[in-house]
Design a protein around this motif. Structure first.
Motif, PDB file in Angstrom:
ATOM      1  N   THR A   1      14.793   8.409 -13.289  1.00 35.14           N
ATOM      2  CA  THR A   1      15.745   7.297 -13.139  1.00 35.14           C
ATOM      3  C   THR A   1      15.163   5.939 -13.531  1.00 35.14           C
TER       4      THR A   1
ATOM      5  N   GLU B   1      23.629   7.310 -15.089  1.00 34.11           N
ATOM      6  CA  GLU B   1      24.513   6.234 -14.647  1.00 34.11           C
ATOM      7  C   GLU B   1      25.187   5.511 -15.823  1.00 34.11           C
ATOM      8  N   GLU B   2      24.460   5.434 -16.958  1.00 31.63           N
ATOM      9  CA  GLU B   2      25.032   4.740 -18.117  1.00 31.63           C
ATOM     10  C   GLU B   2      26.042   5.664 -18.813  1.00 31.63           C
TER      11      GLU B   2
ATOM     12  N   ARG C   1      17.663  -4.976 -20.033  1.00 32.03           N
ATOM     13  CA  ARG C   1      17.303  -3.556 -19.858  1.00 32.03           C
ATOM     14  C   ARG C   1      18.287  -2.632 -20.570  1.00 32.03           C
TER      15      ARG C   1
ATOM     16  N   ALA D   1      13.074   9.715 -20.925  1.00 35.03           N
ATOM     17  CA  ALA D   1      12.310  10.781 -20.261  1.00 35.03           C
ATOM     18  C   ALA D   1      13.221  11.973 -19.959  1.00 35.03           C
TER      19      ALA D   1
ATOM     20  N   SER E   1      18.132   8.997 -19.941  1.00 35.40           N
ATOM     21  CA  SER E   1      17.542   8.164 -20.992  1.00 35.40           C
ATOM     22  C   SER E   1      16.369   8.903 -21.636  1.00 35.40           C
TER      23      SER E   1
ATOM     24  N   PHE F   1       0.824   1.855 -26.036  1.00 34.96           N
ATOM     25  CA  PHE F   1       2.127   1.273 -26.369  1.00 34.96           C
ATOM     26  C   PHE F   1       1.931   0.156 -27.378  1.00 34.96           C
ATOM     27  N   TRP F   2       3.056  -0.380 -27.831  1.00 32.59           N
ATOM     28  CA  TRP F   2       2.992  -1.486 -28.773  1.00 32.59           C
ATOM     29  C   TRP F   2       4.037  -2.524 -28.418  1.00 32.59           C
TER      30      TRP F   2
ATOM     31  N   ARG G   1      15.586   1.823 -25.928  1.00 34.00           N
ATOM     32  CA  ARG G   1      15.553   0.440 -25.426  1.00 34.00           C
ATOM     33  C   ARG G   1      14.666  -0.473 -26.275  1.00 34.00           C
ATOM     34  N   LEU G   2      13.772   0.120 -27.057  1.00 34.97           N
ATOM     35  CA  LEU G   2      12.809  -0.707 -27.811  1.00 34.97           C
ATOM     36  C   LEU G   2      13.480  -1.806 -28.633  1.00 34.97           C
TER      37      LEU G   2
ATOM     38  N   ALA H   1      23.751   9.108  -9.272  1.00 36.29           N
ATOM     39  CA  ALA H   1      23.331  10.004  -8.189  1.00 36.29           C
ATOM     40  C   ALA H   1      23.054   9.112  -6.983  1.00 36.29           C
TER      41      ALA H   1
ATOM     42  N   HIS I   1       5.994   2.623 -20.350  1.00 36.63           N
ATOM     43  CA  HIS I   1       6.009   2.588 -21.811  1.00 36.63           C
ATOM     44  C   HIS I   1       6.688   3.811 -22.409  1.00 36.63           C
ATOM     45  N   TRP I   2       7.184   3.589 -23.599  1.00 38.91           N
ATOM     46  CA  TRP I   2       7.947   4.554 -24.378  1.00 38.91           C
ATOM     47  C   TRP I   2       7.219   5.880 -24.556  1.00 38.91           C
TER      48      TRP I   2
ATOM     49  N   GLY J   1       8.594   9.531 -16.602  1.00 39.11           N
ATOM     50  CA  GLY J   1       8.979   8.215 -17.130  1.00 39.11           C
ATOM     51  C   GLY J   1       8.593   7.070 -16.212  1.00 39.11           C
ATOM     52  N   ASP J   2       9.294   5.947 -16.388  1.00 37.79           N
ATOM     53  CA  ASP J   2       8.947   4.710 -15.680  1.00 37.79           C
ATOM     54  C   ASP J   2       8.941   4.860 -14.153  1.00 37.79           C
TER      55      ASP J   2
ATOM     56  N   LYS K   1      14.070  -6.586 -29.835  1.00 37.36           N
ATOM     57  CA  LYS K   1      13.537  -6.789 -31.192  1.00 37.36           C
ATOM     58  C   LYS K   1      14.680  -6.719 -32.200  1.00 37.36           C
TER      59      LYS K   1
HETATM   60  C1  LIG Z   1      13.969  -4.429 -23.921  1.00 39.83           C
HETATM   61  C2  LIG Z   1      12.891  -3.401 -23.817  1.00 39.83           C
HETATM   62  C3  LIG Z   1      11.929  -3.283 -24.825  1.00 39.83           C
HETATM   63  C4  LIG Z   1      10.914  -2.339 -24.721  1.00 39.83           C
HETATM   64  N1  LIG Z   1       9.967  -2.285 -25.693  1.00 39.83           N
HETATM   65  C5  LIG Z   1       8.959  -1.390 -25.589  1.00 39.83           C
HETATM   66  C6  LIG Z   1       7.939  -1.321 -26.598  1.00 39.83           C
HETATM   67  O1  LIG Z   1       7.958  -2.059 -27.566  1.00 39.83           O
HETATM   68  N2  LIG Z   1       6.965  -0.390 -26.457  1.00 39.83           N
HETATM   69  C7  LIG Z   1       6.915   0.473 -25.391  1.00 39.83           C
HETATM   70  O2  LIG Z   1       6.008   1.292 -25.291  1.00 39.83           O
HETATM   71  N3  LIG Z   1       7.855   0.424 -24.398  1.00 39.83           N
HETATM   72  C8  LIG Z   1       8.874  -0.486 -24.484  1.00 39.83           C
HETATM   73  N4  LIG Z   1       9.844  -0.538 -23.508  1.00 39.83           N
HETATM   74  C9  LIG Z   1       9.750   0.382 -22.360  1.00 39.83           C
HETATM   75  C10 LIG Z   1      10.466   1.714 -22.595  1.00 39.83           C
HETATM   76  O3  LIG Z   1      11.740   1.506 -23.147  1.00 39.83           O
HETATM   77  C11 LIG Z   1      10.571   2.443 -21.261  1.00 39.83           C
HETATM   78  O4  LIG Z   1       9.267   2.770 -20.855  1.00 39.83           O
HETATM   79  C12 LIG Z   1      11.436   3.687 -21.337  1.00 39.83           C
HETATM   80  O5  LIG Z   1      12.777   3.336 -21.598  1.00 39.83           O
HETATM   81  C13 LIG Z   1      11.374   4.479 -20.032  1.00 39.83           C
HETATM   82  O6  LIG Z   1      12.241   5.563 -20.113  1.00 39.83           O
HETATM   83  P1  LIG Z   1      12.785   6.280 -18.782  1.00 39.83           P
HETATM   84  O7  LIG Z   1      13.678   7.373 -19.277  1.00 39.83           O
HETATM   85  O8  LIG Z   1      11.667   6.603 -17.879  1.00 39.83           O
HETATM   86  O9  LIG Z   1      13.614   5.171 -17.998  1.00 39.83           O
HETATM   87  P2  LIG Z   1      14.906   4.307 -18.416  1.00 39.83           P
HETATM   88  O10 LIG Z   1      14.902   4.055 -19.875  1.00 39.83           O
HETATM   89  O11 LIG Z   1      14.904   3.146 -17.478  1.00 39.83           O
HETATM   90  O12 LIG Z   1      16.110   5.263 -18.071  1.00 39.83           O
HETATM   91  C14 LIG Z   1      16.469   5.618 -16.774  1.00 39.83           C
HETATM   92  C15 LIG Z   1      17.931   5.980 -16.786  1.00 39.83           C
HETATM   93  O13 LIG Z   1      18.302   6.446 -15.491  1.00 39.83           O
HETATM   94  C16 LIG Z   1      19.528   5.869 -15.093  1.00 39.83           C
HETATM   95  N5  LIG Z   1      19.607   5.858 -13.637  1.00 39.83           N
HETATM   96  C17 LIG Z   1      18.953   5.072 -12.768  1.00 39.83           C
HETATM   97  N6  LIG Z   1      19.271   5.362 -11.509  1.00 39.83           N
HETATM   98  C18 LIG Z   1      20.180   6.385 -11.566  1.00 39.83           C
HETATM   99  C19 LIG Z   1      20.896   7.131 -10.589  1.00 39.83           C
HETATM  100  N7  LIG Z   1      20.728   6.925  -9.290  1.00 39.83           N
HETATM  101  N8  LIG Z   1      21.741   8.094 -11.017  1.00 39.83           N
HETATM  102  C20 LIG Z   1      21.901   8.334 -12.356  1.00 39.83           C
HETATM  103  N9  LIG Z   1      21.254   7.670 -13.308  1.00 39.83           N
HETATM  104  C21 LIG Z   1      20.385   6.698 -12.921  1.00 39.83           C
HETATM  105  C22 LIG Z   1      19.471   4.479 -15.709  1.00 39.83           C
HETATM  106  O14 LIG Z   1      20.774   3.928 -15.806  1.00 39.83           O
HETATM  107  C23 LIG Z   1      18.849   4.788 -17.073  1.00 39.83           C
HETATM  108  O15 LIG Z   1      19.814   5.137 -18.023  1.00 39.83           O
HETATM  109  C24 LIG Z   1      10.866  -1.474 -23.582  1.00 39.83           C
HETATM  110  C25 LIG Z   1      11.837  -1.584 -22.575  1.00 39.83           C
HETATM  111  C26 LIG Z   1      12.843  -2.536 -22.683  1.00 39.83           C
HETATM  112  C27 LIG Z   1      13.865  -2.653 -21.576  1.00 39.83           C
END
Ligand SMILES: Cc1cc2nc3c(=O)[nH]c(=O)nc-3n(C[C@H](O)[C@H](O)[C@H](O)COP(=O)(O)OP(=O)(O)OC[C@H]3O[C@@H](n4cnc5c(N)ncnc54)[C@H](O)[C@@H]3O)c2cc1C
Length: 402
Positions: free
Chosen positions: A107, A34-35, A126, A12, A10, A323-324, A42-43, A80, A292-293, A274-275, A47
């Motif tokens: 992840t 995984e997806e 999510r 990060a 995703s 963030f917003w 995801r933002l 994984a 956050h994004w 990331g998260d 919205k």
């Molecule tokens: C509905 C929604 C609205 C949002 N709005 C805002 C906003 O307005 N402003 C803001 O700052 N932030 C917002 N966010 C937060 C922001 O989207 C997240 O901080 C960001 O997506 C984090 O990215 P990431 O890559 O760390 O994690 P994720 O986006 O969670 O991606 C992690 C990925 O890893 C995959 N994964 C997990 N476990 C495994 C595994 N074992 N093997 C393989 N793959 C795996 C997951 O399926 C996923 O695809 C929002 C989030 C959501 C859900």
């Protein structure tokens, strides 16, 4: 380093891959997610995509062409299931094993659920699939929606549901929504906005249970104060859990996320972003995990550079997070780490016009900025935190900004 494995396909993970290529890494990059979809944003899920203002094809984080140009070994739709930090071997659910010289763990997190066995019509938000299912529900009129949790995701969903003209009740355990993050005064402003928009806001109360109808769909939400609220759709927004279970026994430290050092290193040759990443942010002198994004982007970039860094090139990751959140016609922006217990001062605009910027104080310095429909001011005041400006000087500066 000839081979890198990125786990988590995703935001990060993508930024990690892009940065590796941009900085000249021409070895193999395994991209494991995984997806089944290529990385998407995801933002808009709470919205514009949920409201129907944005078409689904516009939520990609990268064009097909640019994604292909990264020349990744794609493992999409594959989980994984295990990792050994010492050998840097990633085990996939297919039975395959991916060996790498460097690994980035990205992840993310997944939503907390209300219970294990919920009736139909109960959603978390999510993934793209979550959003599309919820959107289909919102399109059916009339629908009574109960949102559990008045955090940012819950509040955005409530606002979008009101945009569909649906009846919305929002249930929040705290007496003032978001007060743990924004403090009571600013949390109340957010609560008032929802009340003005016709949301039935129930505060200081939790959910006792969900009642189903004969057809197996949710029929009502029972609150801890005994009140029962009729519901056709329930959206649960009660926080997230970092996806670290698959790393049990890997040799990494897992404690509310993957624990890293100040440079995002979780073990030699292993970084997190990331998260899911938790690290000591030196600027604030505390351990952080930021959901956050902007953080996912900046950490993806920093994690890639950390993997590539030679001796003496390691850099601490010490951002001022921001963030917003979009709710109705208001854009809320938050920078830094506001201290709900410290002073908070509106320095631009006013709460009444719902267009303002406010500074938060901690230990004699400005620690956070909250803005509503004041993007320019938020970014300007964020720099005060970057520069470590004292409280009185910050107020004086703000008084010159109009
Ligand atoms: C509905 C929604 C609205 C949002 N709005 C805002 C906003 O307005 N402003 C803001 O700052 N932030 C917002 N966010 C937060 C922001 O989207 C997240 O901080 C960001 O997506 C984090 O990215 P990431 O890559 O760390 O994690 P994720 O986006 O969670 O991606 C992690 C990925 O890893 C995959 N994964 C997990 N476990 C495994 C595994 N074992 N093997 C393989 N793959 C795996 C997951 O399926 C996923 O695809 C929002 C989030 C959501 C859900």
């Amino acid at each position: 380093m000839r081979t890198v494995a990125i786990v988590g396909g995703s935001l990060a993970g993508l930024r990690t891959a892009e940065t590796l290529r941009k900085d000249g890494f021409d070895g193999v990059i395994h991209f494991i997610g995984e997806e089944t979809h290529p990385p998407y944003d995801r933002l808009p899920l709470s919205k514009e995509l949920l409201s129907g203002k944005l078409p689904q094809e516009n939520i990609s984080l990268v064009s097909d062409e640019n994604f292909a140009a990264l020349e990744l070994q794609l493992h999409l739709g594959v989980r994984a299931v295990g990792f050994d930090a010492a050998s840097k071997l990633v085990s996939l659910e297919t039975g395959e094993e991916v060996a790498a010289d460097g690994v980035c763990l990205a992840t993310g997190a997944r939503p907390r659920q209300l219970g294990d066995d919920n009736p139909q019509g109960v959603y978390v938000l999510r993934t793209l699939e979550d959003c599309l299912a919820l959107k289909a529900e919102f399109a059916v009129q009339p629908r009574r929606v109960v949102v559990v949790g008045a955090g940012f995701i819950g509040a955005e969903v409530a606002a979008t549901a009101r945009g569909y003209g649906l009846e919305v009740t929002m249930v929040e355990l705290l007496e003032v929504p978001l007060s743990r993050v924004l403090g009571e005064k600013m949390g109340q402003v957010m609560a008032d906005i929802h009340l003005e928009q016709g949301v039935d806001l129930r505060v200081g109360v939790g959910v006792e249970g969900l009642n189903s109808k004969a057809d197996g769909r949710v029929g009502s939400v029972k609150l801890t104060d005994g009140v029962e609220i009729p519901a056709d759709v329930v959206v649960v927004g009660i926080g997230v859990i970092p996806n670290t279970e698959w790393l049990e026994g890997s040799g990494l430290t897992l404690e509310n996320g993957i624990v890293c050092d100040e440079t995002l290193l979780a073990a030699p040759g292993v970084v997190a972003a990331g998260d899911v990443a938790r690290w000591p942010n030196r600027r604030f002198g505390e351990m952080m995990r930021v959901e956050h994004w902007d953080n996912a982007i900046e950490q993806g970039i920093a994690a890639a550079r950390r993997l590539m860094a030679g001796p003496g090139q390691e850099r601490p990751f010490e951002p001022v997070p921001w963030f917003w959140s979009d709710q109705y016609d208001r854009k809320l922006q938050l920078a830094g780490i506001p201290s709900p217990q410290g002073e908070v001062e509106v320095v631009t605009g006013s709460l009444e016009e719902r267009r303002f910027a406010a500074l938060y104080e901690k230990d004699g310095k400005v620690s956070g900025v909250l803005g509503m429909n004041r993007p320019r001011h938020v970014m300007k005041y964020r720099q005060l935190i970057v520069d470590g400006v004292g409280w009185d000087d910050a107020l004086e500066f703000a008084s010159t900004q109009g």
